[in-house]
Design a protein around this motif. Structure first.
Motif, PDB file in Angstrom:
ATOM      1  N   LYS A  26       0.841  -1.201   0.000  1.00 28.74           N
ATOM      2  CA  LYS A  26       0.000   0.000   0.000  1.00 28.74           C
ATOM      3  C   LYS A  26       0.871   1.244   0.000  1.00 28.74           C
ATOM      4  CE  LYS A  26      -0.314   0.184   5.076  1.00 28.74           C
ATOM      5  NZ  LYS A  26      -1.223   0.119   6.246  1.00 28.74           N
ATOM      6  N   LEU A  27       0.278   2.341  -0.405  1.00 35.93           N
ATOM      7  CA  LEU A  27       0.920   3.641  -0.266  1.00 35.93           C
ATOM      8  C   LEU A  27       0.469   4.224   1.074  1.00 35.93           C
ATOM      9  CD1 LEU A  27       0.362   5.053  -3.862  1.00 35.93           C
ATOM     10  CD2 LEU A  27       2.430   3.995  -2.937  1.00 35.93           C
ATOM     11  N   PRO A  28       1.388   4.786   1.854  1.00 39.92           N
ATOM     12  CA  PRO A  28       1.050   5.257   3.203  1.00 39.92           C
ATOM     13  C   PRO A  28       0.342   6.614   3.173  1.00 39.92           C
ATOM     14  CG  PRO A  28       3.359   5.660   2.776  1.00 39.92           C
ATOM     15  CD  PRO A  28       2.833   4.929   1.567  1.00 39.92           C
ATOM     16  N   ILE A  29      -0.952   6.604   2.838  1.00 36.62           N
ATOM     17  CA  ILE A  29      -1.701   7.860   2.770  1.00 36.62           C
ATOM     18  C   ILE A  29      -2.476   8.090   4.069  1.00 36.62           C
ATOM     19  CG2 ILE A  29      -1.898   7.685   0.254  1.00 36.62           C
ATOM     20  CD1 ILE A  29      -4.816   6.858   0.635  1.00 36.62           C
ATOM     21  N   ASN A  30      -2.915   9.309   4.259  1.00 34.73           N
ATOM     22  CA  ASN A  30      -3.679   9.693   5.440  1.00 34.73           C
ATOM     23  C   ASN A  30      -4.952   8.857   5.552  1.00 34.73           C
ATOM     24  OD1 ASN A  30      -5.509  11.179   7.226  1.00 34.73           O
ATOM     25  ND2 ASN A  30      -4.052  12.869   7.075  1.00 34.73           N
ATOM     26  N   GLU A  31      -5.257   8.398   6.752  1.00 27.72           N
ATOM     27  CA  GLU A  31      -6.437   7.562   6.956  1.00 27.72           C
ATOM     28  C   GLU A  31      -7.731   8.286   6.637  1.00 27.72           C
ATOM     29  OE1 GLU A  31      -6.365   5.970  10.853  1.00 27.72           O
ATOM     30  OE2 GLU A  31      -4.599   4.696  10.512  1.00 27.72           O
ATOM     31  N   ALA A  32      -7.693   9.621   6.606  1.00 24.94           N
ATOM     32  CA  ALA A  32      -8.897  10.383   6.279  1.00 24.94           C
ATOM     33  C   ALA A  32      -9.291  10.215   4.814  1.00 24.94           C
ATOM     34  CB  ALA A  32      -8.683  11.868   6.588  1.00 24.94           C
TER      35      ALA A  32
ATOM     36  N   ASN B 193      -2.681   8.896  -9.989  1.00 23.75           N
ATOM     37  CA  ASN B 193      -1.841   9.484  -8.939  1.00 23.75           C
ATOM     38  C   ASN B 193      -1.054   8.397  -8.209  1.00 23.75           C
ATOM     39  OD1 ASN B 193      -2.743  12.077  -9.468  1.00 23.75           O
ATOM     40  ND2 ASN B 193      -4.382  11.991  -7.954  1.00 23.75           N
ATOM     41  N   ALA B 194      -1.725   7.284  -7.928  1.00 26.23           N
ATOM     42  CA  ALA B 194      -1.059   6.172  -7.258  1.00 26.23           C
ATOM     43  C   ALA B 194       0.090   5.635  -8.120  1.00 26.23           C
ATOM     44  CB  ALA B 194      -2.064   5.062  -6.958  1.00 26.23           C
ATOM     45  N   ALA B 195      -0.126   5.541  -9.418  1.00 25.50           N
ATOM     46  CA  ALA B 195       0.925   5.056 -10.306  1.00 25.50           C
ATOM     47  C   ALA B 195       2.128   5.991 -10.290  1.00 25.50           C
ATOM     48  CB  ALA B 195       0.385   4.917 -11.730  1.00 25.50           C
ATOM     49  N   ALA B 196       1.877   7.298 -10.318  1.00 22.43           N
ATOM     50  CA  ALA B 196       2.981   8.259 -10.323  1.00 22.43           C
ATOM     51  C   ALA B 196       3.788   8.172  -9.033  1.00 22.43           C
ATOM     52  CB  ALA B 196       2.431   9.674 -10.506  1.00 22.43           C
ATOM     53  N   ILE B 197       3.097   8.078  -7.902  1.00 22.76           N
ATOM     54  CA  ILE B 197       3.785   8.001  -6.613  1.00 22.76           C
ATOM     55  C   ILE B 197       4.570   6.687  -6.511  1.00 22.76           C
ATOM     56  CG2 ILE B 197       3.422   7.824  -4.110  1.00 22.76           C
ATOM     57  CD1 ILE B 197       0.943   9.661  -4.570  1.00 22.76           C
ATOM     58  N   ALA B 198       3.974   5.603  -6.959  1.00 27.75           N
ATOM     59  CA  ALA B 198       4.660   4.311  -6.899  1.00 27.75           C
ATOM     60  C   ALA B 198       5.887   4.287  -7.795  1.00 27.75           C
ATOM     61  CB  ALA B 198       3.678   3.196  -7.305  1.00 27.75           C
ATOM     62  N   LEU B 199       5.787   4.869  -8.976  1.00 24.19           N
ATOM     63  CA  LEU B 199       6.941   4.936  -9.866  1.00 24.19           C
ATOM     64  C   LEU B 199       8.070   5.777  -9.267  1.00 24.19           C
ATOM     65  CD1 LEU B 199       5.118   5.311 -13.295  1.00 24.19           C
ATOM     66  CD2 LEU B 199       6.711   3.485 -12.698  1.00 24.19           C
ATOM     67  N   TYR B 200       7.704   6.866  -8.603  1.00 23.30           N
ATOM     68  CA  TYR B 200       8.710   7.685  -7.929  1.00 23.30           C
ATOM     69  C   TYR B 200       9.393   6.886  -6.818  1.00 23.30           C
ATOM     70  CZ  TYR B 200      10.778  11.209  -4.904  1.00 23.30           C
ATOM     71  OH  TYR B 200      11.655  11.902  -4.113  1.00 23.30           O
ATOM     72  N   ALA B 201       8.583   6.135  -6.055  1.00 17.74           N
ATOM     73  CA  ALA B 201       9.136   5.324  -4.963  1.00 17.74           C
ATOM     74  C   ALA B 201      10.131   4.288  -5.493  1.00 17.74           C
ATOM     75  CB  ALA B 201       8.004   4.643  -4.199  1.00 17.74           C
ATOM     76  N   VAL B 202       9.786   3.667  -6.606  1.00 17.46           N
ATOM     77  CA  VAL B 202      10.696   2.678  -7.205  1.00 17.46           C
ATOM     78  C   VAL B 202      11.961   3.350  -7.698  1.00 17.46           C
ATOM     79  CG1 VAL B 202      10.974   1.049  -9.115  1.00 17.46           C
ATOM     80  CG2 VAL B 202       8.835   1.092  -7.811  1.00 17.46           C
TER      81      VAL B 202
END
Length: 245
Positions: A218-224, A232-241
């Motif tokens: 999972k991506l560690p996003i705010n529980e809210a 957006n999830a793909a972009a963040i995951a690609l940056y993380a990799v």
């Protein structure tokens, strides 16, 4: 490049906007059939002499594209790119650590375009989608991709589970993204080549797709917030990799 199963396009997509049309003209693998443009906009392009150009006003072009589409004074009719086989894509990238993206029934063309743009930005080798559950090339995708549709290979497969097995055989660590996972993406990347698997908004990954992943993260996003848009999830995951290597 991309090719449909019959080898012939069922219809010619129309691209609009200066960036999308310029990228199509710059791509030697893309056949541009004709262009409509204002004279002012046409002067901004180097258009080969064998491509017919129809000069018209902005209002005429507004009727050729979806309502409120920002055509910027230019519309192009093109052939879809030839289809690349998954084996071909994997064979061409045997000796690098670039990531791969697999999309499980993501159908929104804006999301596909945005993911292609992120794939280009973070040097992914390509994206893989299921043939029956992904949109065809379109002006909407080309516009959202901002030129990336012309440079990021897009592989369409009949069976996504079988494709994931082929990707495993090529040495990829298959990470499925799911907000309910126990571990974060950063904890699961490891040192192997990474294949990121993302599901459709709402439904997420199908069970059979999950079973063909090596691990779920999972991506560690705010529980809210319940979830992120898939692009957006793909972009963040690609940056993380990219930053983990």
């Amino acid at each position: 490049p991309q090719r449909n199963k019959s080898g012939q396009p069922s219809q010619q997509p129309r691209f609009w906007g200066r960036h999308a049309v310029a990228a199509a003209l710059d791509n030697p693998e893309r056949r541009v059939r004709k262009i409509w443009a204002t004279r002012e906009t046409a002067a901004m392009f180097e258009i080969p002499s064998d491509i017919p150009v129809n000069f018209c006003d902005a209002g005429d072009m507004g009727r050729m594209v979806p309502s409120d589409a920002p055509h910027q004074g230019v519309v192009a009719e093109v052939d879809p790119l030839e289809h690349m086989l998954l084996a071909e894509l994997l064979d061409q990238n045997m000796d690098n650590q670039r990531p791969l993206i697999v999309l499980d029934q993501v159908t929104d063309p804006h999301n596909i375009g945005a993911i292609l743009r992120s794939a280009a930005a973070f040097d992914a080798i390509g994206i893989v989608t299921q043939d029956r559950h992904s949109p065809a090339e379109s002006g909407t995708i080309a516009r959202a991709a901002a030129g990336a549709l012309e440079i990021v290979p897009w592989v369409r497969v009949v069976n996504l589970a079988r494709a994931l097995e082929e990707i495993e055989d090529a040495g990829f660590w298959r990470i499925g993204l799911d907000g309910e996972a126990e571990r974060t993406l950063a904890e699961t990347i490891g040192t192997s080549r990474v294949c990121l698997v993302l599901g459709a908004e709402g439904e997420g990954m199908r069970r059979n797709t999950i079973e063909h992943c090596d691990i779920i993260a999972k991506l560690p996003i705010n529980e809210a917030m319940e979830s992120l848009n898939v692009s957006n999830a793909a972009a963040i995951a690609l940056y993380a990799v990219a930053t983990a290597k």
